[in-house]
Design a protein around this motif. Sequence first.
Motif, PDB file in Angstrom:
ATOM      1  N   ARG A  21       0.819  -1.195   0.000  1.00  0.00           N
ATOM      2  CA  ARG A  21       0.000   0.000   0.000  1.00  0.00           C
ATOM      3  C   ARG A  21       0.859   1.253   0.000  1.00  0.00           C
ATOM      4  NH1 ARG A  21      -5.389   1.014   1.234  1.00  0.00           N
ATOM      5  NH2 ARG A  21      -5.774   3.175   0.573  1.00  0.00           N
ATOM      6  N   LEU A  22       1.949   1.228   0.768  1.00  0.00           N
ATOM      7  CA  LEU A  22       2.858   2.384   0.777  1.00  0.00           C
ATOM      8  C   LEU A  22       3.477   2.597  -0.595  1.00  0.00           C
ATOM      9  CD1 LEU A  22       4.748   2.045   4.194  1.00  0.00           C
ATOM     10  CD2 LEU A  22       3.178   3.868   3.502  1.00  0.00           C
ATOM     11  N   LEU A  23       3.817   1.488  -1.279  1.00  0.00           N
ATOM     12  CA  LEU A  23       4.422   1.631  -2.602  1.00  0.00           C
ATOM     13  C   LEU A  23       3.432   2.222  -3.591  1.00  0.00           C
ATOM     14  CD1 LEU A  23       6.873   1.103  -4.400  1.00  0.00           C
ATOM     15  CD2 LEU A  23       5.949  -1.197  -4.841  1.00  0.00           C
ATOM     16  N   MET A  24       2.159   1.866  -3.438  1.00  0.00           N
ATOM     17  CA  MET A  24       1.147   2.447  -4.320  1.00  0.00           C
ATOM     18  C   MET A  24       0.980   3.937  -4.048  1.00  0.00           C
ATOM     19  SD  MET A  24      -1.750  -0.583  -4.180  1.00  0.00           S
ATOM     20  CE  MET A  24      -2.934   0.468  -5.026  1.00  0.00           C
ATOM     21  N   ASP A  25       1.056   4.333  -2.779  1.00  0.00           N
ATOM     22  CA  ASP A  25       0.889   5.746  -2.442  1.00  0.00           C
ATOM     23  C   ASP A  25       2.150   6.554  -2.698  1.00  0.00           C
ATOM     24  OD1 ASP A  25      -1.666   5.131  -1.681  1.00  0.00           O
ATOM     25  OD2 ASP A  25      -1.191   4.941   0.471  1.00  0.00           O
ATOM     26  N   HIS A  26       3.299   5.924  -2.616  1.00  0.00           N
ATOM     27  CA  HIS A  26       4.576   6.632  -2.770  1.00  0.00           C
ATOM     28  C   HIS A  26       5.477   5.844  -3.716  1.00  0.00           C
ATOM     29  CE1 HIS A  26       3.493   9.303   0.588  1.00  0.00           C
ATOM     30  NE2 HIS A  26       3.081   8.201   1.222  1.00  0.00           N
ATOM     31  N   PRO A  27       5.242   5.925  -4.972  1.00  0.00           N
ATOM     32  CA  PRO A  27       6.064   5.177  -5.944  1.00  0.00           C
ATOM     33  C   PRO A  27       7.540   5.543  -5.878  1.00  0.00           C
ATOM     34  CG  PRO A  27       4.061   6.015  -6.960  1.00  0.00           C
ATOM     35  CD  PRO A  27       4.157   6.663  -5.624  1.00  0.00           C
ATOM     36  N   GLU A  28       7.809   6.815  -5.448  1.00  0.00           N
ATOM     37  CA  GLU A  28       9.203   7.235  -5.389  1.00  0.00           C
ATOM     38  C   GLU A  28      10.009   6.475  -4.349  1.00  0.00           C
ATOM     39  OE1 GLU A  28       6.825   9.859  -2.601  1.00  0.00           O
ATOM     40  OE2 GLU A  28       6.591   8.952  -4.594  1.00  0.00           O
ATOM     41  N   TRP A  29       9.328   5.769  -3.430  1.00  0.00           N
ATOM     42  CA  TRP A  29      10.042   4.974  -2.409  1.00  0.00           C
ATOM     43  C   TRP A  29      10.307   3.544  -2.898  1.00  0.00           C
ATOM     44  CZ3 TRP A  29       6.707   6.289   2.565  1.00  0.00           C
ATOM     45  CH2 TRP A  29       6.853   7.665   2.852  1.00  0.00           C
ATOM     46  N   GLY A  30      10.196   3.353  -4.172  1.00  0.00           N
ATOM     47  CA  GLY A  30      10.275   2.001  -4.719  1.00  0.00           C
ATOM     48  C   GLY A  30      11.566   1.276  -4.391  1.00  0.00           C
ATOM     49  N   GLY A  31      12.694   2.029  -4.326  1.00  0.00           N
ATOM     50  CA  GLY A  31      13.976   1.345  -4.053  1.00  0.00           C
ATOM     51  C   GLY A  31      13.999   0.642  -2.708  1.00  0.00           C
ATOM     52  N   PRO A  32      13.908   1.396  -1.588  1.00  0.00           N
ATOM     53  CA  PRO A  32      13.937   0.737  -0.273  1.00  0.00           C
ATOM     54  C   PRO A  32      12.756  -0.193  -0.055  1.00  0.00           C
ATOM     55  CG  PRO A  32      14.373   3.075  -0.075  1.00  0.00           C
ATOM     56  CD  PRO A  32      13.895   2.865  -1.473  1.00  0.00           C
ATOM     57  N   LEU A  33      11.561   0.271  -0.498  1.00  0.00           N
ATOM     58  CA  LEU A  33      10.389  -0.577  -0.272  1.00  0.00           C
ATOM     59  C   LEU A  33      10.474  -1.872  -1.068  1.00  0.00           C
ATOM     60  CD1 LEU A  33       7.423   1.978  -0.240  1.00  0.00           C
ATOM     61  CD2 LEU A  33       8.421   0.749   1.691  1.00  0.00           C
ATOM     62  N   GLY A  34      11.143  -1.859  -2.208  1.00  0.00           N
ATOM     63  CA  GLY A  34      11.279  -3.077  -3.006  1.00  0.00           C
ATOM     64  C   GLY A  34      11.993  -4.180  -2.230  1.00  0.00           C
ATOM     65  N   TYR A  35      13.074  -3.818  -1.538  1.00  0.00           N
ATOM     66  CA  TYR A  35      13.793  -4.824  -0.738  1.00  0.00           C
ATOM     67  C   TYR A  35      12.919  -5.334   0.412  1.00  0.00           C
ATOM     68  CZ  TYR A  35      18.213  -3.993  -3.120  1.00  0.00           C
ATOM     69  OH  TYR A  35      19.203  -3.907  -4.068  1.00  0.00           O
ATOM     70  N   ALA A  36      12.199  -4.413   1.077  1.00  0.00           N
ATOM     71  CA  ALA A  36      11.342  -4.826   2.191  1.00  0.00           C
ATOM     72  C   ALA A  36      10.216  -5.719   1.712  1.00  0.00           C
ATOM     73  CB  ALA A  36      10.780  -3.601   2.905  1.00  0.00           C
ATOM     74  N   ILE A  37       9.620  -5.354   0.552  1.00  0.00           N
ATOM     75  CA  ILE A  37       8.540  -6.182   0.023  1.00  0.00           C
ATOM     76  C   ILE A  37       9.061  -7.556  -0.388  1.00  0.00           C
ATOM     77  CG2 ILE A  37       6.933  -6.386  -1.909  1.00  0.00           C
ATOM     78  CD1 ILE A  37       6.576  -3.358  -1.776  1.00  0.00           C
ATOM     79  N   ALA A  38      10.230  -7.596  -0.999  1.00  0.00           N
ATOM     80  CA  ALA A  38      10.822  -8.888  -1.392  1.00  0.00           C
ATOM     81  C   ALA A  38      11.078  -9.764  -0.175  1.00  0.00           C
ATOM     82  CB  ALA A  38      12.114  -8.645  -2.165  1.00  0.00           C
ATOM     83  N   PHE A  39      11.549  -9.123   0.902  1.00  0.00           N
ATOM     84  CA  PHE A  39      11.812  -9.891   2.135  1.00  0.00           C
ATOM     85  C   PHE A  39      10.523 -10.485   2.678  1.00  0.00           C
ATOM     86  CE2 PHE A  39      12.063 -10.311   6.717  1.00  0.00           C
ATOM     87  CZ  PHE A  39      13.258 -11.007   6.891  1.00  0.00           C
ATOM     88  N   THR A  40       9.481  -9.647   2.857  1.00  0.00           N
ATOM     89  CA  THR A  40       8.235 -10.155   3.442  1.00  0.00           C
ATOM     90  C   THR A  40       7.550 -11.163   2.535  1.00  0.00           C
ATOM     91  OG1 THR A  40       7.074  -8.229   2.504  1.00  0.00           O
ATOM     92  CG2 THR A  40       7.867  -8.060   4.786  1.00  0.00           C
ATOM     93  N   GLU A  41       7.630 -10.957   1.224  1.00  0.00           N
ATOM     94  CA  GLU A  41       6.994 -11.891   0.303  1.00  0.00           C
ATOM     95  C   GLU A  41       7.658 -13.259   0.361  1.00  0.00           C
ATOM     96  OE1 GLU A  41       5.592 -11.933  -4.394  1.00  0.00           O
ATOM     97  OE2 GLU A  41       7.226 -10.636  -3.737  1.00  0.00           O
ATOM     98  N   ALA A  42       8.983 -13.278   0.315  1.00  0.00           N
ATOM     99  CA  ALA A  42       9.702 -14.560   0.392  1.00  0.00           C
ATOM    100  C   ALA A  42       9.549 -15.196   1.773  1.00  0.00           C
ATOM    101  CB  ALA A  42      11.179 -14.337   0.070  1.00  0.00           C
ATOM    102  N   ALA A  43       9.459 -14.353   2.823  1.00  0.00           N
ATOM    103  CA  ALA A  43       9.256 -14.888   4.173  1.00  0.00           C
ATOM    104  C   ALA A  43       7.908 -15.582   4.279  1.00  0.00           C
ATOM    105  CB  ALA A  43       9.365 -13.759   5.201  1.00  0.00           C
ATOM    106  N   MET A  44       6.878 -14.995   3.641  1.00  0.00           N
ATOM    107  CA  MET A  44       5.563 -15.652   3.642  1.00  0.00           C
ATOM    108  C   MET A  44       5.629 -17.004   2.940  1.00  0.00           C
ATOM    109  SD  MET A  44       2.562 -12.863   3.051  1.00  0.00           S
ATOM    110  CE  MET A  44       3.231 -12.277   1.501  1.00  0.00           C
ATOM    111  N   VAL A  45       6.305 -17.035   1.800  1.00  0.00           N
ATOM    112  CA  VAL A  45       6.411 -18.296   1.051  1.00  0.00           C
ATOM    113  C   VAL A  45       7.152 -19.348   1.883  1.00  0.00           C
ATOM    114  CG1 VAL A  45       7.361 -19.391  -1.004  1.00  0.00           C
ATOM    115  CG2 VAL A  45       6.287 -17.138  -1.169  1.00  0.00           C
ATOM    116  N   GLY A  46       8.295 -18.945   2.473  1.00  0.00           N
ATOM    117  CA  GLY A  46       9.062 -19.901   3.291  1.00  0.00           C
ATOM    118  C   GLY A  46       8.286 -20.368   4.505  1.00  0.00           C
TER     119      GLY A  46
END
Length: 406
Positions: A21-46
């Motif tokens: 949701r933050l990435l949708m509201d603030h696309p300019e934060w894509g760099g840091p948020l991308g790593y955080a989203i990747a972490f949580t997404e892979a953590a959910m899968v694992g």
Amino acid sequence: MRLFATGLLLFMAAAFVVLKRLLMDHPEWGGPLGYAIAFTEAAMVGGLADWFAVTALFRHPLGLPIPHTAIIPENKDRIADSMAAFLRDNFLTPQVVARRLNGFNIAASLGGFLADPRREEQSRIRAGAAQLVGDVLESLDPEEMGGMVKAGLRRQIEKIDAAPLLGQMLENAIAEGRHLPVLESVLRKIGEAIEANEPMIREMIHQRANSIMRWTGLDERLANGVLDGAYRLLAEVIVQPDHPLRAKVDEALVKLAQDLRHDPQMQARVARIKTDLLENPAMGAWIDGMWERARAGLLKAVRNPDKALSGALGESLSQLGEALGEDRKLQYMVNRFARRTLVGVASRYGSEIVRLVSETVKRWDARTVTDRIEGAVGRDLQFIRINGTLVGGLFGLCIHGVEQLL
């Protein structure tokens, strides 16, 4: 641990939603948020993958009959056989028992316990064992248990071929001279009996003498001669080791020992005597009394083990413990006997113990097996879920980083 692992998974899911949701509201934060989203997404899968794996061991995930799930309940009979085989191959074979006992000084350990039985940990063991034995003794029906003990004792006595045993014992006693004190004691008792009944013996001689002997007083002299001769003969036999009468007694005893060992008529006579003795009511009363005294004494001892170990018994046990702790030759003999006994138990009853384990587990219902195994290892399995969640997140970071570089 299950709640913590599940909570961590839910936290990663909630963080993933918030970060998206933050990435949708603030696309300019894509760099840091991308790593955080990747972490949580892979953590959910694992986390989900490891939740499925752990749950599939014990039950169907979400109740769905997915193939190769509920592994333990579906295979409890095979698990029971595997546990029994593991127990048999690693613990209950004679070779394994002998190898494990080879370096264990059983005699020294027993000696340490007997020498100082009042140490705290040993007192707890002794008290627990005494309580268990006492409860067992009191829970058994005294009449029924006494009947079993007496019947067993009678059967064992009936099995004994008494004549050859008595013959062997008599031969050994004669060879070692252990019958001589008994013979001397018997001779002294005969002398005491003659002395105690001397007036009766004199009266018998007077009555059997004729009137001439009584008139001349020869009957009194005859009585004195008979009594003096008897006393002299007994004294000579007692003090002279090579007296001919001793040789006659030894000869008669050797003949008796040989007859006991080899003469069928003598053996049959002894067997009849043994049967008559066993059927005598006095023998039954003696066995009854012996059992009651033994049971009462054992109950008294186990209910107060500290008192039982005080006094002569405790001192004797302490001396035995010191001997076991210091005498290497005695230790060797006790350890060898213990090893042979335990190896024999493993050889004779190992398969029965293994079968007991297997059949017990097979009789459990699937829920019982699942709950007991999960209760034993479930905590560590939840760590797998936690590690899967965190390690999955780290791999997600690595994959996202490689993706950014490419």
